[in-house]
Design an enzyme around this catalytic site. Structure first.
Site, PDB file in Angstrom:
ATOM      1  N   LYS A   1     -10.260  -0.494  -0.214  1.00 52.15           N
ATOM      2  CA  LYS A   1     -10.036  -0.700   1.220  1.00 52.15           C
ATOM      3  C   LYS A   1     -11.310  -0.427   2.017  1.00 52.15           C
ATOM      4  CE  LYS A   1      -6.644   0.732   4.768  1.00 52.15           C
ATOM      5  NZ  LYS A   1      -5.493   1.646   4.995  1.00 52.15           N
TER       6      LYS A   1
ATOM      7  N   GLU B   1       0.855  -1.180   0.000  1.00 49.75           N
ATOM      8  CA  GLU B   1       0.000   0.000   0.000  1.00 49.75           C
ATOM      9  C   GLU B   1       0.902   1.245   0.000  1.00 49.75           C
ATOM     10  OE1 GLU B   1      -3.492   1.800   2.920  1.00 49.75           O
ATOM     11  OE2 GLU B   1      -1.665   0.927   3.775  1.00 49.75           O
TER      12      GLU B   1
ATOM     13  N   CYS C   1      -3.784  -3.183   4.711  1.00 49.19           N
ATOM     14  CA  CYS C   1      -3.293  -2.557   5.935  1.00 49.19           C
ATOM     15  C   CYS C   1      -4.230  -2.746   7.130  1.00 49.19           C
ATOM     16  CB  CYS C   1      -3.010  -1.079   5.657  1.00 49.19           C
ATOM     17  SG  CYS C   1      -1.880  -0.285   6.838  1.00 49.19           S
TER      18      CYS C   1
END
EC number: 3.5.1.49
Length: 337
Positions: free
Chosen positions: A129, A60, A162
């Site tokens: 995300k 990322e 993440c």
């Protein structure tokens, strides 16, 4: 066993390379173009580094750096030059690639998106995300769910980004939809190191699923990223781990999706992804097939509420310099119309 980092590839193995990419500073369109070239070069390095590699994974923020800048001038589009360059790099090097972009959104804040592109240059997975790292990140919450694809050598692959990996529900969703390998790309910095390590292992063990995880690396003069490429086997054991913090190093290992399938079918003890819905099958036929979890019922009903909900102090991004939002998300937005 990881096949000496993939040097010795077995019949059913998938070799993964995790790029601990040097953290860049990207402010202008020229910076963006330069960083695109760097990533394309690193795809080539991955192929030169290991001829057996099936999939190369970039962290990322690998394209935009750790800036929270939402300037539309440097946001990407799926039909833009950056994605086109990534596609061509995969074709030229006959390799699958996983890439990160901050994606232009005409209806709100940009999306933090991930792509998996096959060796023919086709986008096979497109993910936004779900859980931006609030209150630090300004990105729009994802709205595409968690896709699972058939990747190189038939492996079932999912991608999360993440902070997503700090929610056990995310890894469970990947596994429930059939993922044998879950990729987790990140921009995490050094304070998250311990949390990063144990969640990567827990996500694997709790779901009998390989996890392949990598952060940005090095310093941009403000932030210190940590690399920490980790490939974790389905039993939670670490197959490969980049611990030196060396920027642009590629951490590699062979993983075995066929052994994931075998474990999911053959394991009794700690077959948790199955046993979640078959509680106590020794005592009752088939086990208890119910949902005893209040939070699940409340989420579906739209009534999720913590006992301390009204006491939570940070509920928007103003503490990090962002204006308080006025828009609402999804069904709430449609209802407001």
């Amino acid at each position: 066993m990881n096949g000496l980092g993939g040097l010795n590839k077995s019949e059913h193995g998938v070799v993964i390379g995790l790029v601990q990419l040097q953290l860049p500073v990207v402010v202008t369109k020229e910076d963006l173009a330069k960083q695109t070239e760097k990533i394309v070069w690193m795809v080539g390095k991955a192929r030169r580094n290991l001829g057996t590699m099936d999939l190369v994974v970039f962290p990322e923020y690998s394209l935009h750096g750790l800036s929270m800048d939402t300037n539309p001038e440097i946001m990407c589009r799926l039909d833009g030059p950056e994605v086109a360059a990534f596609k061509q790099a995969c074709i030229d090097n006959k390799i699958w690639g996983c890439f990160s972009i901050m994606e232009y959104n005409p209806d709100g804040n940009p999306y933090n998106s991930g792509l998996i592109i096959d060796s023919n240059g086709e986008i096979k997975l497109y993910y936004r995300k779900l859980h931006p790292w609030i209150p630090v990140e300004p990105w729009e919450p994802g709205d595409l769910g968690i896709p699972v694809i058939e990747g190189p050598r038939g492996a079932k692959i999912a991608l999360i980004i993440c902070h997503d990996g700090m929610f056990p529900e995310m890894a469970r969703e990947c596994a429930y939809k059939g993922a044998e390998i879950m990729i987790r790309t990140a921009g995490y910095t050094a304070p998250i190191r311990d949390s990063w390590r144990f969640t990567n292992q827990a996500n694997a063990f709790q779901n009998l699923m390989v996890t392949a995880n990598v952060c940005m690396c090095g310093s941009d003069g403000s932030f210190d990223s940590m690399g920490e490429g980790m490939i974790v086997n389905f039993d939670g054991s670490i197959l490969a781990h980049g611990t030196t913090g060396r920027a642009d190093e590629i951490i590699t290992a062979e993983v075995r999706p066929d052994l994931v399938r075998e474990a999911r079918i053959g394991w009794g003890v700690e077959n948790n992804i199955y046993q979640l819905w078959h509680r106590g099958y020794v005592a009752v036929k088939g086990g208890a097939m119910d949902c005893p979890y209040t939070f699940m019922h409340d989420m579906v009903a739209g009534t999720y509420r913590l006992p301390w909900e009204d006491q939570v102090k940070i509920t928007d991004g103003t503490s990090c310099g962002f204006p308080a939002p006025t828009r609402v998300f999804g069904k709430m937005a449609k209802a407001a119309e």
